[in-house]
Design an enzyme around this catalytic site. Sequence first.
Site, PDB file in Angstrom:
ATOM      1  N   MET A   1      48.623  34.220  33.399  1.00  0.00           N
ATOM      2  CA  MET A   1      49.596  35.323  32.858  1.00  0.00           C
ATOM      3  C   MET A   1      48.694  36.431  32.413  1.00  0.00           C
ATOM      4  O   MET A   1      49.070  37.053  31.395  1.00  0.00           O
ATOM      5  CB  MET A   1      50.550  34.652  32.031  1.00  0.00           C
ATOM      6  CG  MET A   1      51.450  33.679  32.387  1.00  0.00           C
ATOM      7  SD  MET A   1      52.129  34.162  33.861  1.00  0.00           S
ATOM      8  CE  MET A   1      53.759  35.001  33.099  1.00  0.00           C
TER       9      MET A   1
ATOM     10  N   ASN B   1      47.487  34.322  45.109  1.00  0.00           N
ATOM     11  CA  ASN B   1      48.350  34.043  43.832  1.00  0.00           C
ATOM     12  C   ASN B   1      49.565  33.520  44.539  1.00  0.00           C
ATOM     13  O   ASN B   1      50.065  33.758  45.678  1.00  0.00           O
ATOM     14  CB  ASN B   1      48.630  35.163  43.292  1.00  0.00           C
ATOM     15  CG  ASN B   1      49.689  35.173  42.150  1.00  0.00           C
ATOM     16  OD1 ASN B   1      49.516  34.218  41.278  1.00  0.00           O
ATOM     17  ND2 ASN B   1      50.566  35.944  41.900  1.00  0.00           N
TER      18      ASN B   1
ATOM     19  N   HIS C   1      53.696  33.486  43.941  1.00  0.00           N
ATOM     20  CA  HIS C   1      54.791  34.156  43.006  1.00  0.00           C
ATOM     21  C   HIS C   1      55.951  33.550  43.580  1.00  0.00           C
ATOM     22  O   HIS C   1      56.376  33.398  44.505  1.00  0.00           O
ATOM     23  CB  HIS C   1      54.530  35.555  43.374  1.00  0.00           C
ATOM     24  CG  HIS C   1      55.661  36.441  42.769  1.00  0.00           C
ATOM     25  ND1 HIS C   1      55.402  36.746  41.372  1.00  0.00           N
ATOM     26  CD2 HIS C   1      56.723  37.138  42.871  1.00  0.00           C
ATOM     27  CE1 HIS C   1      56.076  37.555  40.820  1.00  0.00           C
ATOM     28  NE2 HIS C   1      57.191  37.753  41.831  1.00  0.00           N
TER      29      HIS C   1
ATOM     30  N   SER D   1      56.017  33.100  47.315  1.00  0.00           N
ATOM     31  CA  SER D   1      55.248  33.598  48.355  1.00  0.00           C
ATOM     32  C   SER D   1      53.902  33.440  47.739  1.00  0.00           C
ATOM     33  O   SER D   1      53.662  33.466  46.487  1.00  0.00           O
ATOM     34  CB  SER D   1      55.544  35.102  48.200  1.00  0.00           C
ATOM     35  OG  SER D   1      56.478  35.560  48.466  1.00  0.00           O
TER      36      SER D   1
ATOM     37  N   GLU E   1      47.490  46.113  43.011  1.00  0.00           N
ATOM     38  CA  GLU E   1      49.039  46.343  42.703  1.00  0.00           C
ATOM     39  C   GLU E   1      49.616  45.187  42.483  1.00  0.00           C
ATOM     40  O   GLU E   1      49.430  44.133  43.034  1.00  0.00           O
ATOM     41  CB  GLU E   1      49.741  46.939  43.796  1.00  0.00           C
ATOM     42  CG  GLU E   1      51.138  47.290  43.733  1.00  0.00           C
ATOM     43  CD  GLU E   1      52.010  47.387  45.070  1.00  0.00           C
ATOM     44  OE1 GLU E   1      53.069  47.234  44.851  1.00  0.00           O
ATOM     45  OE2 GLU E   1      51.441  47.619  45.944  1.00  0.00           O
TER      46      GLU E   1
ATOM     47  N   ASP F   1      51.348  42.127  42.034  1.00  0.00           N
ATOM     48  CA  ASP F   1      52.366  40.975  43.186  1.00  0.00           C
ATOM     49  C   ASP F   1      52.397  41.666  44.313  1.00  0.00           C
ATOM     50  O   ASP F   1      53.443  41.678  45.330  1.00  0.00           O
ATOM     51  CB  ASP F   1      53.677  40.548  42.717  1.00  0.00           C
ATOM     52  CG  ASP F   1      53.299  39.992  41.445  1.00  0.00           C
ATOM     53  OD1 ASP F   1      52.471  39.044  41.411  1.00  0.00           O
ATOM     54  OD2 ASP F   1      53.964  39.755  40.407  1.00  0.00           O
TER      55      ASP F   1
HETATM   56  C1  GRF Z   1      54.891  29.278  38.948  1.00  0.00           C
HETATM   57  O1  GRF Z   1      56.368  29.506  39.043  1.00  0.00           O
HETATM   58  C2  GRF Z   1      54.058  30.466  39.926  1.00  0.00           C
HETATM   59  O2  GRF Z   1      55.059  30.682  40.680  1.00  0.00           O
HETATM   60  C3  GRF Z   1      54.050  31.406  38.716  1.00  0.00           C
HETATM   61  O3  GRF Z   1      53.837  30.925  37.588  1.00  0.00           O
HETATM   62  C4  GRF Z   1      54.317  29.521  37.649  1.00  0.00           C
HETATM   63  C5  GRF Z   1      53.102  28.492  37.354  1.00  0.00           C
HETATM   64  O4  GRF Z   1      53.486  27.131  37.267  1.00  0.00           O
HETATM   65  N1  GRF Z   1      52.949  32.360  39.100  1.00  0.00           N
HETATM   66  P1  GRF Z   1      52.270  25.870  36.766  1.00  0.00           P
HETATM   67  O5  GRF Z   1      51.649  26.587  35.634  1.00  0.00           O
HETATM   68  O6  GRF Z   1      51.588  25.842  38.326  1.00  0.00           O
HETATM   69  O7  GRF Z   1      53.303  24.794  36.684  1.00  0.00           O
END
Ligand code: GRF
Length: 201
Positions: free
Chosen positions: A92, A109, A111, A138, A145, A147
């Site tokens: 994050m 990544n 998403h 995805s 940029e 995502d």
């Molecule tokens: C997932 O929904 C992913 O798509 C997003 O963050 C969440 C991570 O979940 N980027 P986890 O920590 O892998 O359980």
Amino acid sequence: MGERVRVAVLLSGRGSNLIALAEHKRREERPYDIVLAASNVPEARGLVAARRLAIPFWSHSHRGMDRAEYDALIDSELRRHQVEVVALAGYMRLLSDDFVDRWSGRVLNIHPSLLPLYKGLGTHNRALQAGDLWAGCSVHLVTKELDGGPVLAQAKVRIRPRETVESLALRVLEEEHRLYPQALEAFCDIMRTQRQTDERG
Ligand code: GRF
């Protein structure tokens, strides 16, 4: 078939995608090894999962550090573990431009939307508010940029009548756990083949 690709997973939370990537690897011979799980949140549940899975882990809080300084720290940790590919899984934090440049083409990544729809946060709510028939997830390459990098793989989930944010999040997450390991495997396969071609000159 050459050395397996050395992958680091960066996370900030629960770590369910880390577990999916590790279990996929455990079931059968795959072209990658997860050599490091790293987090900017020392108390992240994903690190507990890493310990249970016997994956080396590292964490350092980003608090009080500027982005470039913090990313340089991660970069040195990745190098120390001879990482070749970085898989973001619920990481994050935005990455600094320097980091993205240095790792260009080697950071993936996952998403929780059908990109290019709904970049950023609150994806499921936005899909429901829009009255969409389909949601999904995805896997994409990370660029500067948010995502916005090239999409490598997607999985769709049909939105049901009376779907809630919670039910949709759960159903999309199940697809993430299928999609991410497959996409990482395909990516590392190509990388390994490329490496062999380069070695042959
Ligand atoms: C997932 O929904 C992913 O798509 C997003 O963050 C969440 C991570 O979940 N980027 P986890 O920590 O892998 O359980």
